[in-house]
Design an enzyme around this catalytic site. Structure first.
Site, PDB file in Angstrom:
ATOM      1  N   LYS A 114      39.511 116.102 -50.955  1.00 37.20           N
ATOM      2  CA  LYS A 114      39.532 117.074 -52.041  1.00 37.20           C
ATOM      3  C   LYS A 114      38.212 117.194 -52.778  1.00 37.20           C
ATOM      4  O   LYS A 114      38.078 118.013 -53.670  1.00 37.20           O
ATOM      5  CB  LYS A 114      40.650 116.716 -53.036  1.00 37.20           C
ATOM      6  CG  LYS A 114      42.044 116.912 -52.432  1.00 37.20           C
ATOM      7  CD  LYS A 114      43.040 117.422 -53.436  1.00 37.20           C
ATOM      8  CE  LYS A 114      44.291 117.945 -52.758  1.00 37.20           C
ATOM      9  NZ  LYS A 114      45.162 116.913 -52.231  1.00 37.20           N
ATOM     10  N   LYS A 193      46.383 126.917 -40.194  1.00 36.04           N
ATOM     11  CA  LYS A 193      47.584 126.456 -40.905  1.00 36.04           C
ATOM     12  C   LYS A 193      47.663 127.158 -42.273  1.00 36.04           C
ATOM     13  O   LYS A 193      46.662 127.238 -42.975  1.00 36.04           O
ATOM     14  CB  LYS A 193      47.478 124.941 -41.102  1.00 36.04           C
ATOM     15  CG  LYS A 193      48.529 124.342 -42.007  1.00 36.04           C
ATOM     16  CD  LYS A 193      48.268 122.854 -42.194  1.00 36.04           C
ATOM     17  CE  LYS A 193      49.274 122.184 -43.096  1.00 36.04           C
ATOM     18  NZ  LYS A 193      49.061 122.243 -44.512  1.00 36.04           N
ATOM     19  N   LYS A 196      47.619 126.744 -49.430  1.00 34.99           N
ATOM     20  CA  LYS A 196      47.088 127.278 -50.689  1.00 34.99           C
ATOM     21  C   LYS A 196      45.572 127.201 -50.678  1.00 34.99           C
ATOM     22  O   LYS A 196      44.882 128.093 -51.136  1.00 34.99           O
ATOM     23  CB  LYS A 196      47.610 126.439 -51.868  1.00 34.99           C
ATOM     24  CG  LYS A 196      48.897 126.968 -52.458  1.00 34.99           C
ATOM     25  CD  LYS A 196      49.615 125.895 -53.259  1.00 34.99           C
ATOM     26  CE  LYS A 196      50.492 125.068 -52.367  1.00 34.99           C
ATOM     27  NZ  LYS A 196      51.296 124.016 -52.939  1.00 34.99           N
TER      28      LYS A 196
HETATM   29  P1  ADP Z   1      49.238 123.341 -49.205  1.00 31.41           P
HETATM   30  O1  ADP Z   1      48.506 123.061 -47.907  1.00 31.41           O
HETATM   31  O2  ADP Z   1      49.534 124.794 -49.338  1.00 31.41           O
HETATM   32  O3  ADP Z   1      48.508 122.774 -50.420  1.00 31.41           O
HETATM   33  P2  ADP Z   1      51.007 121.124 -49.601  1.00 31.41           P
HETATM   34  O4  ADP Z   1      50.018 120.165 -49.025  1.00 31.41           O
HETATM   35  O5  ADP Z   1      51.222 121.141 -51.079  1.00 31.41           O
HETATM   36  O6  ADP Z   1      50.627 122.610 -49.126  1.00 31.41           O
HETATM   37  O7  ADP Z   1      52.381 120.927 -48.840  1.00 31.41           O
HETATM   38  C1  ADP Z   1      53.651 120.804 -49.445  1.00 31.41           C
HETATM   39  C2  ADP Z   1      54.647 120.597 -48.323  1.00 31.41           C
HETATM   40  O8  ADP Z   1      54.712 121.756 -47.469  1.00 31.41           O
HETATM   41  C3  ADP Z   1      54.310 119.422 -47.399  1.00 31.41           C
HETATM   42  O9  ADP Z   1      55.518 118.779 -47.031  1.00 31.41           O
HETATM   43  C4  ADP Z   1      53.678 120.064 -46.185  1.00 31.41           C
HETATM   44  O10 ADP Z   1      53.865 119.301 -45.012  1.00 31.41           O
HETATM   45  C5  ADP Z   1      54.423 121.407 -46.102  1.00 31.41           C
HETATM   46  N1  ADP Z   1      53.532 122.452 -45.563  1.00 31.41           N
HETATM   47  C6  ADP Z   1      52.411 122.916 -46.147  1.00 31.41           C
HETATM   48  N2  ADP Z   1      51.823 123.886 -45.384  1.00 31.41           N
HETATM   49  C7  ADP Z   1      52.602 124.017 -44.286  1.00 31.41           C
HETATM   50  C8  ADP Z   1      52.525 124.846 -43.109  1.00 31.41           C
HETATM   51  N3  ADP Z   1      51.559 125.738 -42.949  1.00 31.41           N
HETATM   52  N4  ADP Z   1      53.488 124.706 -42.190  1.00 31.41           N
HETATM   53  C9  ADP Z   1      54.489 123.812 -42.355  1.00 31.41           C
HETATM   54  N5  ADP Z   1      54.613 122.999 -43.420  1.00 31.41           N
HETATM   55  C10 ADP Z   1      53.694 123.093 -44.384  1.00 31.41           C
END
Ligand code: ADP
Ligand code: TRP
Length: 323
Positions: A114, A193, A196
């Site tokens: 990060k 993928k 956010k």
């Molecule tokens: P982001 O990448 O948007 O910040 P997070 O890391 O906060 O998302 O992920 C929150 C949850 O959603 C986790 O359990 C993560 O494995 C799942 N998740 C996030 N992005 C995806 C994706 N593109 N496909 C499947 N699961 C996802």
């Protein structure tokens, strides 16, 4: 009965990737009769990144509203906001800090990924895994369903718990991570993928017009409309296939092979499918966001239950450490 526990950060409105990858599978798991689910919004963790109170509050409501809109049953499970048990969970995190070796934390992806330079790392981000360990072992969780990216945190949680148990005798339940390989990785509008952080997400809770605009931005190749198209390498198709039934998928494959069927048509079909598939969830989400008192009411019930569970573990810890 097994206790499953998971947290989701409140860093934005959950997107289609979060919904298909974490929220729907989590709710399915919570419905299995031999499970009791503790699901919470990790809003204290979000403070490591978000410094606007208004934004944080809004994200927390949006995250809670998503779980509720998708049918998480708060009458048979425990649903709470991490900050509602801040006194207990932060206290436990302090105890755990004293059992966490510095080199373990200095290897954590959570701060390395990060921040480009160490001066950007706040101490909260550095000790993020310890608060997460408190989130888990403070509730005697047996299983923790999370994305593969959280595996290191789960390993650290077990190490911290084991080291405390080794010194003071059996105190903490050692949790097991569940990394469901069947859970799909949902691609974003650019094919990476969905995340956010890449700003490539689809927010199904937007108004029809804004949602349609997001979907129309999905990147596709430049095959002219009068030529057949390859569905296998197409992003719009990949997203469509995650939501459609077999008949719809077959029909879409035929469409791609048909000259005159353009990417605009495919994106419109995806938009229509999302609207149809998530019709009730979109309405329910908006109702809840208009009535945050209802969200607060449900979270307050969960907070009481969570507080009781973590207080009991904290009591044991204090006892064993001599306080
Ligand atoms: P982001 O990448 O948007 O910040 P997070 O890391 O906060 O998302 O992920 C929150 C949850 O959603 C986790 O359990 C993560 O494995 C799942 N998740 C996030 N992005 C995806 C994706 N593109 N496909 C499947 N699961 C996802
Ligand atoms: N770190 C997790 C994530 O970013 C969120 C989280 C915080 C969590 N505490 C937790 C997940 C406890 C599972 C259990 O996705």
């Amino acid at each position: 009965m097994a206790r499953i526990l998971t947290g989701i950060q409140s860093t934005g409105t959950p997107h289609l990737g979060n919904i298909l990858g974490a929220i729907i599978p989590g709710i399915e798991l919570s419905k299995q009769s031999d499970n009791e689910a503790f699901f919470f919004i990790a809003d204290l963790h979000s403070l490591t990144q978000i410094k606007s109170g208004e934004q944080l509050r809004k994200n927390t409501y949006a995250t809670a509203a998503t779980w509720l809109a998708f049918g998480f049953d708060t009458s048979t499970n425990v649903f709470y906001r991490q900050s509602d048990v801040a006194a207990e969970v932060c206290q436990l995190a302090w105890f755990l800090n004293c059992y966490t070796p510095f080199p373990m934390l200095s290897n954590a992806h959570s701060f390395k990924d990060k921040s480009k330079k160490l001066s950007d790392v706040n101490a909260g981000l550095f000790t993020y895994p310890v608060l997460m360990a408190a989130d888990i072992i403070g509730y005697d969780a047996d299983f923790v369903p999370v994305g593969k990216d959280q595996q290191q945190h789960l390993e650290m949680t077990k190490d911290i718990a084991s080291s405390f148990n080794y010194i003071h005798g059996e105190t903490f339940v050692l949790p097991q991570g569940i990394y469901d390989k069947r859970v799909m990785i949902v691609p974003g509008t650019d094919g990476q993928k969905m995340s956010k952080s890449y700003n490539n997400f689809i927010d199904i809770f937007l108004s029809d017009k804004a949602l349609r605009n997001q979907i129309m931005k999905i990147e596709t190749d430049s095959t002219p409309i009068e030529e057949p198209k390859n569905f296998e390498s197409c992003n719009a198709f990949a997203l469509y296939a995650l939501l459609a039934d077999e008949g719809q998928i077959d029909k879409m494959k035929t469409n791609y092979a048909t000259p005159g069927y353009g990417y605009g048509h495919a994106k419109q079909a995806l938009f229509d499918l999302i609207c149809e598939k998530f019709k009730t969830e979109r309405v329910r989400f908006n109702e809840l966001m208009e009535n945050t008192d209802e969200i607060d009411r449900q979270l307050a019930i969960g907070a009481e239950q969570a507080k009781a569970a973590i207080s009991s573990v904290l009591g044991k810890v204090k006892n064993k450490t001599g306080y």
